[in-house]
Design an enzyme around this catalytic site. Structure first.
Site, short mmCIF file in Angstrom:
data_model
loop_
_atom_site.label_atom_id
_atom_site.label_comp_id
_atom_site.label_asym_id
_atom_site.label_seq_id
_atom_site.Cartn_x
_atom_site.Cartn_y
_atom_site.Cartn_z
CB ALA A 272 -0.81 -0.07 1.24
N PRO A 273 0.24 2.33 -0.74
CG PRO A 273 0.31 4.50 -1.50
CD PRO A 273 1.07 3.70 -0.69
N GLY A 274 -0.08 1.26 -3.26
CA GLY A 274 0.10 0.54 -4.43
C GLY A 274 0.66 0.96 -5.77
CE LYS A 276 8.44 1.60 -3.86
NZ LYS A 276 7.57 2.45 -2.90
CG ASP A 339 9.06 0.24 -0.48
OD1 ASP A 339 10.05 0.56 -0.75
OD2 ASP A 339 7.81 1.01 -0.30
CB CYS A 391 11.20 6.04 1.33
SG CYS A 391 9.78 5.98 2.53
#
Length: 444
Positions: A272-274, A276, A339, A391
Site C-alpha cells: 500500500a498504497p499500490g 509499486k 519495500d 525511503c
C-alpha cells in the site's frame, strides 16, 4: 495597489483558517499532513488559487517550525513557552509569510494573522499584533548563532530534529549533510508514469501540451516524465481515466531493479498504497500473478479500487501482517519486493512532520524490517530475486539490515551494489535499493 492587496487578503482569510486547522492538527494531534490537507479540501469549497495558497502555507510552515520559532523568539518579550498553542501556531504561520512568501504583503501578513487569532484565541490578539508589527518594523533576522554543537545549529538552521541532524552527521561529512538538508527544504520534482494499459505516449503528450504542462522524458525509466505546471491533477481527464499515475522516480527505479517479467509470480509484501504494484503489473504486461499484501484493510481496499481504474487485473490484494511468517507461501514466488516500513528520512520534503522524529519514534524499526525481510526470503523460489528498499537514508535501516541478512542467510548474495539515491544528487526522494539473488547451492 492597496485594493489588490486588500482583496487578496479577504480572499485568503478563509484559506488561512483552513491552513491553521491543518497545521494545528499535524502539530498537536499527530495527523499526517497529506491526509489532513485532502480532508480539508474535500470539506471546504475553495478554488485552485486558494488551494495552492493553503498547500504552500501548510507545507512551508511545517517544514520550518524550528527556524520560525527561533525567529519569533527574537521579537518576543516573554517566554515562548507562555504562548498558547493557538498563538504559537498563528505566529509561525505569520512569520512564514513574512520570511518566505513574496506574494503576500507585510500588511496582509500582520492584518490576517490578527484576524485569525481572534477566531481561535482572542486573548492573544494583542501579543500577535505586537510581535508581528515589531518584526515588520525591525526587518528580517538571519540565523547567525554560532552554536558549538553542530547538530543543534543544523537543527535550527534547517528545521530538523537534533536526533536526525546527529544521525546524518555521523553518517555523512558536514558539507554533504548541509547540502542534503538544504535540498530537503526545496519543493520536490513531480514525476508521472504512463500507464500503457489505459493510454499511449502520444495521448499523454497531447494531453500535457493542451494544458500547457511542461514535460521532460526520463532517461532511466522510459515511461516516466518530469512535469511542471500541472494544476489540480485529480481533475485531469487522462489521470481520471487511468492514463498516468503520479510516482517518484526513486520508486520506479526500485521496481525496475526487481525486473518483473510477463508470466512471473511476484509478491509485493508491503504494497500500500499500490504505486509499486501498479508499475510491477505494467512491466509484467498484466500477465502472470501479482500478490499485493499490506496490514491495512483500508489501504488494500484503496489499492483494489485504483487497480480497476488502471485496468490492472493480475493483482491479488489482501490483508497480511508481513512480520508474521506464513508457511503456505514458502517457495512460491519468482520475485519479491520488500519495500519496508521505515523512518522516512528520504521523503522529508513530502511529509514535513517526519523532520521532527526522535530516537523513540524509530528505534524499533530495524527489528521489524529484518523480520519482514527474513520472512519474505522464505517465500522465494530457489533461484528467485528479491529487492529490499526503503525511503530512508538511515544506515541502521539499510546497509546494516542487508549485512545482517547476508550473514544469516548464506544462500543469498547481492546481484549488484546497493543503490543510494539522494535529493540533491539524483533529483529523487532519498532511497535505498538492494537486490538479492537466491542460490540454494551456494549455502552447501
Amino acid at each position: 495597489m492597496s485594493n489588490c492587496i486588500h482583496k487578496g487578503a479577504i480572499m485568503s482569510n478563509n484559506a488561512r483558517k483552513i491552513a491553521y486547522d491543518i497545521i494545528y492538527d499535524v502539530k498537536y494531534n499527530k495527523a499526517y499532513s497529506n491526509i489532513s490537507i485532502n480532508k480539508a479540501f474535500n470539506k471546504n469549497t475553495i478554488d485552485n488559487r486558494e488551494k495552492g495558497f493553503v498547500t504552500e502555507l501548510v507545507y512551508g510552515t511545517l517544514s520550518r517550525l524550528i527556524y520560525l520559532d527561533y525567529l519569533i523568539e527574537q521579537f518576543l518579550d516573554m517566554r515562548a513557552s507562555k504562548l498558547s498553542k493557538q498563538a504559537k501556531t498563528v505566529l509561525e504561520m505569520g512569520f512564514y509569510q513574512l520570511e518566505f512568501m513574496d506574494s503576500v504583503s507585510d500588511f496582509a501578513s500582520v492584518d490576517e494573522s490578527v484576524k485569525l487569532i481572534k477566531k481561535v484565541d482572542n486573548r492573544s490578539a494583542g501579543i500577535i499584533n505586537a510581535v508581528m508589527r515589531k518584526r515588520v518594523k525591525e526587518g528580517k533576522v538571519e540565523y547567525t548563532d554560532k552554536i558549538s554543537d553542530k547538530a543543534k545549529s543544523l537543527s535550527i538552521e534547517f528545521s530538523i530534529s537534533e536526533y536526525i541532524a546527529r544521525r546524518f552527521l555521523k553518517i555523512y561529512k558536514e558539507e554533504f549533510t548541509r547540502q542534503l538538508l538544504s535540498s530537503m527544504l526545496e519543493k520536490p520534482s513531480l514525476f508521472i508514469r504512463l500507464n500503457k494499459l489505459r493510454s499511449t505516449e502520444a495521448e499523454l503528450l497531447e494531453n500535457l501540451e493542451q494544458q500547457g504542462i511542461y514535460s521532460k522524458k526520463n532517461d532511466i525509466i522510459d515511461s516516466a516524465y518530469e512535469i511542471s505546471g500541472m494544476k489540480n491533477i485529480g481533475s485531469n481527464p487522462l489521470f481520471v481515466k487511468g492514463g498516468f499515475v503520479i510516482q517518484d522516480l526513486s520508486s520506479m527505479i526500485a521496481v525496475k531493479a526487481l525486473n518483473p517479467l510477463p508470466g512471473d509470480t511476484v509478491l509485493d509484501i508491503c504494497s500500500a498504497p499500490g504505486g509499486k504494484s501498479f508499475y510491477i503489473a505494467d512491466l509484467m504486461e498484466n500477465k502472470g500473478q501479482l500478490d499485493s499484501m499490506d496490514i491495512s484493510e483500508h489501504k488494500i481496499q484503496m489499492l483494489k479500487k485504483r487497480a480497476v481504474e488502471l485496468g490492472v487485473d493480475i493483482i491479488n490484494a489482501r490483508v497480511m501482517d508481513a512480520t508474521v511468517f506464513n508457511e503456505e507461501m514458502t517457495n512460491r514466488y519468482d520475485k519479491i519486493l520488500v519495500d519496508a516500513p521505515c523512518s522516512g528520512f528520504g521523503i522529508i520534503r513530502r511529509k514535513p512532520e517526519i523532520r521532527y522524529k526522535s530516537y523513540e519514534d524509530v528505534n524499533q524499526l530495524p527489528e521489524i524490517q529484518y523480520q519482514i525481510l527474513s520472512n519474505a526470503s522464505k517465500y522465494l523460489k530457489d533461484t528467485g530475486s528479491l529487492v529490499y528498499s526503503t525511503c530512508t537514508l538511515e544506515k541502521k535501516e539499510n546497509i546494516e539490515i542487508v549485512d545482517k541478512f547476508l550473514e544469516n542467510n548464506k544462500e543469498f548474495y547481492l546481484e549488484e551494489e546497493p543503490k543510494e539515491l539522494y535529493p540533491h544528487i539524483h533529483n529523487t526522494d532519498g532511497f535505498f535499493i538492494a537486490k538479492f539473488k537466491k542460490d540454494i547451492n551456494k549455502s552447501v
